[in-house]
Each structure stands twice: as C-alpha cells, then as structure tokens.
Design an enzyme around this catalytic site. Structure first.
Site, PDB file in Angstrom:
ATOM      1  N   GLY A  66      38.591  -4.378   9.368  1.00 33.91           N
ATOM      2  CA  GLY A  66      38.281  -4.794   8.011  1.00 33.91           C
ATOM      3  C   GLY A  66      36.861  -5.317   7.939  1.00 33.91           C
ATOM      4  N   GLY A 114      42.334  -2.853  11.091  1.00 36.69           N
ATOM      5  CA  GLY A 114      42.810  -2.215   9.873  1.00 36.69           C
ATOM      6  C   GLY A 114      43.128  -0.748  10.046  1.00 36.69           C
ATOM      7  N   GLU A 137      41.311  -8.528  18.465  1.00 33.70           N
ATOM      8  CA  GLU A 137      41.076  -9.663  17.567  1.00 33.70           C
ATOM      9  C   GLU A 137      40.939 -11.017  18.251  1.00 33.70           C
ATOM     10  OE1 GLU A 137      42.838  -6.367  15.198  1.00 33.70           O
ATOM     11  OE2 GLU A 137      43.262  -7.277  17.135  1.00 33.70           O
ATOM     12  N   ASP A 145      46.966  -8.307  13.769  1.00 34.12           N
ATOM     13  CA  ASP A 145      47.791  -8.378  12.556  1.00 34.12           C
ATOM     14  C   ASP A 145      48.126  -6.964  12.080  1.00 34.12           C
ATOM     15  OD1 ASP A 145      45.127  -7.879  11.701  1.00 34.12           O
ATOM     16  OD2 ASP A 145      45.467  -8.875   9.784  1.00 34.12           O
TER      17      ASP A 145
END
Length: 351
Positions: A66, A114, A137, A145
C-alpha cells in the site's frame, strides 16, 4: 494528463483490472481500492462477464503493498486517512474472496502486502519466474495483514509463521508448492495467456493449464523440516530459544533476519498467526486485523520504521520497546482489544 492509477475495462466476457503504478511497483492507493470495488460490483451483476483478471503494468512488480508514506503521514496525525484506507482495502480483499465469478490474479514480479491481499483470495493465482512473494511488514513496525491471519496459517506446516517473522521471499516454484500460487506460467507467455483468456474466459482453467511452465523443484522443500521444527514453539520466546540452540548456519541466518525487526510487530505477528485465535472466516480475521491496523499505524514503531527504512533510509530504527521482554502480554492484549462501537471493520453490505 497523468495516467490513471487503475485501468479497468472489458475484453469480451473478461473483466480486466490493471494496476497502473509501475513506478511504485503497483502499490495500492485508496482510489485504486475504491475503483476495483466499483468495477467488481458492476461486473458481478452483468451476466456477460464470466471472469475477472487482475494484472499490472510494467515488469517489476504486481503489487508491492500500500501507500506506506501516506499511512505514516496520516498515522502521525489523526489517522483518519489511514483508517479509511485499511477499511476499504480489507473490504476489497473480502469481496474478492466471496466473488461469485472466477478471479484470476497475475502475480508477476513483486507481490507483497496489499498485493497478497488481492491475489490470495483469487480462484487462480499465477506466478512467473519473476515472482517474489513476501510479507516483510515487521521490518517497518507493521504486521502481516490483508488476511494474513487467515491465509498464512493454512500454508504447509509452520511456513506461514516463518514468512511473517523473517520476511523471507519465495519464488514461483515455492509459491506453487505451498499453494500460494495455483499455477506457474513463463512471463514471456503472459501476453498469449491474457489474449486466450479474453477470447474464451469461460474456459479459464483449461487455458491456464495449457500455458503451464515447469520452473524446476521448489528450493523450499529442502527447508521444510527445519522450518517446522524450529518454528514449532508455542511462544515467540520458544521460537527464539530453538533457533539459538541450533548450531546450523540456516538457523543462525533466521535469527539474523528476525532480530532487527520490531519486537512489537513480532509479538503481534506470532499471536495473529500462531496464538490460537483460529478465526472462523476471512471476515472474522479482518475484524481482528483492522483493530491492529488502526492502533499500530499510529504507534511509535510504525512511524519509526517508515522513517528508518523508507524516508531517511538509514536502516537503523529505534524500536520501543526494543526487546521481546519489554513487549508484555498486556501491551499485546491492548492492541488486539475490540474497538469502540461504530469503529469495527465490516464487509460490504451486499458481500
């Protein structure tokens, strides 16, 4: 005029969504997520659309994640823009997972963050020799996530936890062996594959099979026994103890990969993937991840991680706490706690 970030359109019975940010390795923005949701919602009701393909412009990356800079800037303030992005992105990921028509993700090049969120829910996930799959991450004070709490524990053995803690990268053969990818196609064959899918989307499975490429044995096969043994502990501390007790070069390399990561992120990632949460669905997992995302995007470690890795690029983040012992169970509990009424993540009303 600037190029659109997302190119959406129809090619016969095939709906096509092309991520068009090659300079940013396809990284998602709020506008791209909204546009993808709008297109998928429209095509879901159109009987002439038989399948949807998600691909990208350029050769380096399908989708690297992202807009991290935006998230950090928002997190340093009131967080509203970051919250909106996560809520919308997770709705897109969930929509793909329940979509009634086949979705085909072309995971050519870098597929992280993402990009994982919009590819793993797809019916067909196609890797190439350029694919580099990772969830890195924890290196910027975030956590895996976009459904990682649902998808990664479903990989063979402890592979998902290993990926999350180390940020290790997988290539195409490993993606196929772990079921991250359903198929492997040579990048040089992608134009032919896409043309064939546009001409006959009703027979996507046969077309993809006919374009199969053999990239040799997966390197990960030789590591699976070590991964499953060394990452089998029932706590993050137990995993560290197993790695420290092993005298092999591979175990030492994993320690060197994990130690520079945020202790907060590592503790959160372990609980999310191996802490016994066992969500009943992707939607239930995304509720948990949204709670984490809202809190962590405004945390010291995320803002410091982005500064060190992306802004200043000194690669010397100062984590707080800076040890696993300093990240207590109570601190982790607080990150996982329910949000206030009206703040929880929800799927699209018609999904």
């Amino acid at each position: 005029m600037s190029e659109p970030e997302l190119i959406g359109g129809r090619e016969g019975g095939l709906g096509r969504l092309t991520l068009n940010r090659p300079q940013a390795l396809g990284a998602l923005t709020l506008g791209m997520c909204r546009a993808m949701i709008a297109a998928l919602t429209e095509w879901r009701k159109d009987p002439s659309v038989m399948a949807v393909m998600i691909d990208h412009a350029g050769e380096r990356g399908f989708c690297a994640g992202g807009d991290i800079r935006m998230l950090a800037e928002s997190g340093a303030g009131d967080g509203a823009a970051a919250f909106e992005f996560f809520h919308t992105e997770y709705r897109l990921d969930h929509l793909i997972s329940v979509y009634p028509k086949p979705v085909i993700a072309i995971m050519d090049g870098v597929t992280m963050g993402g990009g994982v969120g919009i590819s793993l829910p797809a019916r067909w996930r196609i890797a190439t020799e350029r694919t580099r799959f990772a969830m890195p991450e924890t290196g910027i004070g975030l956590f895996p996530d976009v459904g990682a709490g649902w998808w990664l524990p479903r990989l063979p053995g402890r592979t998902g936890l290993w990926l999350a803690l180390t940020g290790a990268r997988l290539e195409a053969a490993d993606c196929k062996a772990t079921h991250i990818a359903t198929d492997v196609v040579s990048s040089s064959d992608l134009p032919g594959l896409k043309a064939a899918l546009a001409a006959d989307p009703a027979h996507a499975h046969r077309i993809i099979r006919d374009h199969h490429a053999d990239l040799g044995p997966p390197p990960l096969t030789k590591l699976r026994r070590q991964i499953d043994r060394l990452f089998a502990g029932d706590s993050l501390e137990a995993v560290f103890a197993a790695l420290e007790a092993d005298t092999g070069h591979w175990a030492k390399a994993q320690l060197e990969a994990i130690r520079p990561k945020s202790p907060m992120s590592a503790k959160v990632s372990f609980r999310l993937l191996a802490g016994g949460l066992a969500p009943a669905s992707l939607a239930e997992d995304l509720v948990t991840e949204y709670r984490l995302a809202r809190r962590i995007v405004q945390s010291h470690d995320f803002l410091e991680g982005v500064r060190a890795v992306i802004v200043d690029k000194d690669n010397a983040p100062r984590w707080s706490p800076d040890t696993l012992a300093g990240m207590t169970d109570a601190m982790t509990d607080a990150l996982f706690a329910p949000l206030a009424p009206g703040e929880e993540w929800t799927p699209l009303p018609d999904a």
